[in-house]
Motif scaffolding. Structure first.
Motif, mmCIF file in Angstrom:
data_model
loop_
_atom_site.group_PDB
_atom_site.id
_atom_site.type_symbol
_atom_site.label_atom_id
_atom_site.label_comp_id
_atom_site.label_asym_id
_atom_site.label_seq_id
_atom_site.Cartn_x
_atom_site.Cartn_y
_atom_site.Cartn_z
ATOM 1 N N ARG A 14 -6.590 107.020 15.882
ATOM 2 C CA ARG A 14 -5.518 107.370 16.810
ATOM 3 C C ARG A 14 -4.941 106.119 17.479
ATOM 4 O O ARG A 14 -3.728 105.950 17.566
ATOM 5 C CB ARG A 14 -6.029 108.374 17.849
ATOM 6 N N ILE A 15 -5.815 105.233 17.942
ATOM 7 C CA ILE A 15 -5.328 104.015 18.591
ATOM 8 C C ILE A 15 -4.562 103.144 17.594
ATOM 9 O O ILE A 15 -3.481 102.646 17.908
ATOM 10 C CB ILE A 15 -6.483 103.224 19.243
ATOM 11 N N LEU A 16 -5.098 102.979 16.416
ATOM 12 C CA LEU A 16 -4.475 102.082 15.438
ATOM 13 C C LEU A 16 -3.189 102.655 14.835
ATOM 14 O O LEU A 16 -2.271 101.905 14.517
ATOM 15 C CB LEU A 16 -5.460 101.735 14.323
ATOM 16 N N GLN A 17 -3.109 103.968 14.667
ATOM 17 C CA GLN A 17 -1.958 104.554 13.987
ATOM 18 C C GLN A 17 -0.971 105.258 14.899
ATOM 19 O O GLN A 17 0.222 105.267 14.614
ATOM 20 C CB GLN A 17 -2.428 105.554 12.922
ATOM 21 N N ASP A 18 -1.437 105.872 15.970
ATOM 22 C CA ASP A 18 -0.571 106.777 16.719
ATOM 23 C C ASP A 18 -0.251 106.343 18.147
ATOM 24 O O ASP A 18 0.606 106.945 18.788
ATOM 25 C CB ASP A 18 -1.214 108.176 16.802
ATOM 26 N N THR A 19 -0.931 105.348 18.655
ATOM 27 C CA THR A 19 -0.795 105.025 20.072
ATOM 28 C C THR A 19 0.396 104.132 20.367
ATOM 29 O O THR A 19 0.879 104.097 21.485
ATOM 30 C CB THR A 19 -2.105 104.393 20.596
ATOM 31 N N GLY A 20 0.878 103.415 19.384
ATOM 32 C CA GLY A 20 2.015 102.524 19.585
ATOM 33 C C GLY A 20 1.720 101.151 19.023
ATOM 34 O O GLY A 20 0.579 100.821 18.711
ATOM 35 N N ASP A 21 2.764 100.364 18.884
ATOM 36 C CA ASP A 21 2.643 99.100 18.171
ATOM 37 C C ASP A 21 2.698 97.857 19.049
ATOM 38 O O ASP A 21 2.698 96.746 18.530
ATOM 39 C CB ASP A 21 3.733 99.010 17.101
ATOM 40 N N THR A 22 2.740 97.997 20.367
ATOM 41 C CA THR A 22 2.762 96.823 21.234
ATOM 42 C C THR A 22 1.366 96.619 21.814
ATOM 43 O O THR A 22 0.885 97.432 22.606
ATOM 44 C CB THR A 22 3.805 96.984 22.361
ATOM 45 N N TRP A 23 0.726 95.539 21.382
ATOM 46 C CA TRP A 23 -0.656 95.239 21.746
ATOM 47 C C TRP A 23 -0.704 93.983 22.605
ATOM 48 O O TRP A 23 -0.376 92.888 22.133
ATOM 49 C CB TRP A 23 -1.497 95.012 20.498
ATOM 50 N N ALA A 24 -1.103 94.125 23.855
ATOM 51 C CA ALA A 24 -1.366 92.970 24.707
ATOM 52 C C ALA A 24 -2.761 92.465 24.347
ATOM 53 O O ALA A 24 -3.728 93.226 24.381
ATOM 54 C CB ALA A 24 -1.302 93.357 26.171
#
Length: 140
Positions: A14-24
Motif C-alpha cells: 500500500r505504501i509503495l503503490q498506493d500512498t503517493g509518489d512524493t517521498w521525503a
C-alpha cells in the motif's frame, strides 16, 4: 521483538503503490557512501519523487533539499527515515504534523512508541525495512 511493525505485505504494498509518489528522505545528503543516497536513487528509478531532508539542505539527485520536513513548501506522501532510532520518533511526529500519509523507518530504525503514535494518528507505518529492497519485489 518489537510491536506489530506494520511490515505485513499489504502495508508495504500500500505504501509503495498506493500512498503517493512524493517521498521525503530524512537524512539524505550528497554523501555517496551513505545508504540513503543509494536508496533514494532506487526510489527515483521506480518513479518516486524524492525530497532530500538534511540540515545541510543540499540538492541531491537533482532535487532541491530542505533542512526539515516543515520547510518543504508542498505536500509529501511518505517520510522515509534514515536517522538513528533515538531521533526517529521526533521525525515521525513531524511527519504527522505536516500531513504525510505514511512513515517508513529504515532497516535498524525501531521505535515502538513512535510506531504507536503514528498509527494512532491514522498513518501507515513500516519499521526496520528498506523500500529499495521491497519495491523491486512488487511485480513478482
Amino acid at each position: 521483538m518489537y510491536a506489530d511493525t506494520g511490515t505485513d505485505a499489504e502495508t508495504v504494498r500500500r505504501i509503495l503503490q498506493d500512498t503517493g509518489d512524493t517521498w521525503a528522505v530524512v537524512g539524505l545528503s550528497n554523501n555517496l557512501s551513505r545508504t540513503a543516497y543509494g536508496v533514494a536513487a532506487v526510489l527515483q528509478r521506480f518513479g518516486k519523487r524524492i525530497v532530500p531532508v538534511h540540515p545541510k539542505a543540499e540538492r541531491v539527485h537533482g532535487e532541491e533539499g530542505y533542512a526539515s520536513l516543515t520547510d518543504i513548501p508542498f505536500p509529501v506522501d511518505v517520510v522515509d527515515v534514515f536517522v538513528n532510532s533515538e531521533l526517529a520518533g521526533a521525525v515521525a511526529d513531524e511527519a504527522v504534523a505536516v500531513g504525510a500519509k505514511a512513515v517508513w523507518f529504515q532497516l535498524g530504525v525501531i521505535d515502538d512508541a513512535a510506531y504507536e503514535r503514528t498509527r494512532a494518528a491514522g498513518l501507515d507505518m513500516v519499521m526496520d525495512h528498506c523500500p529499495a529492497i521491497e519495491i523491486p519485489l512488487l511485480d513478482r
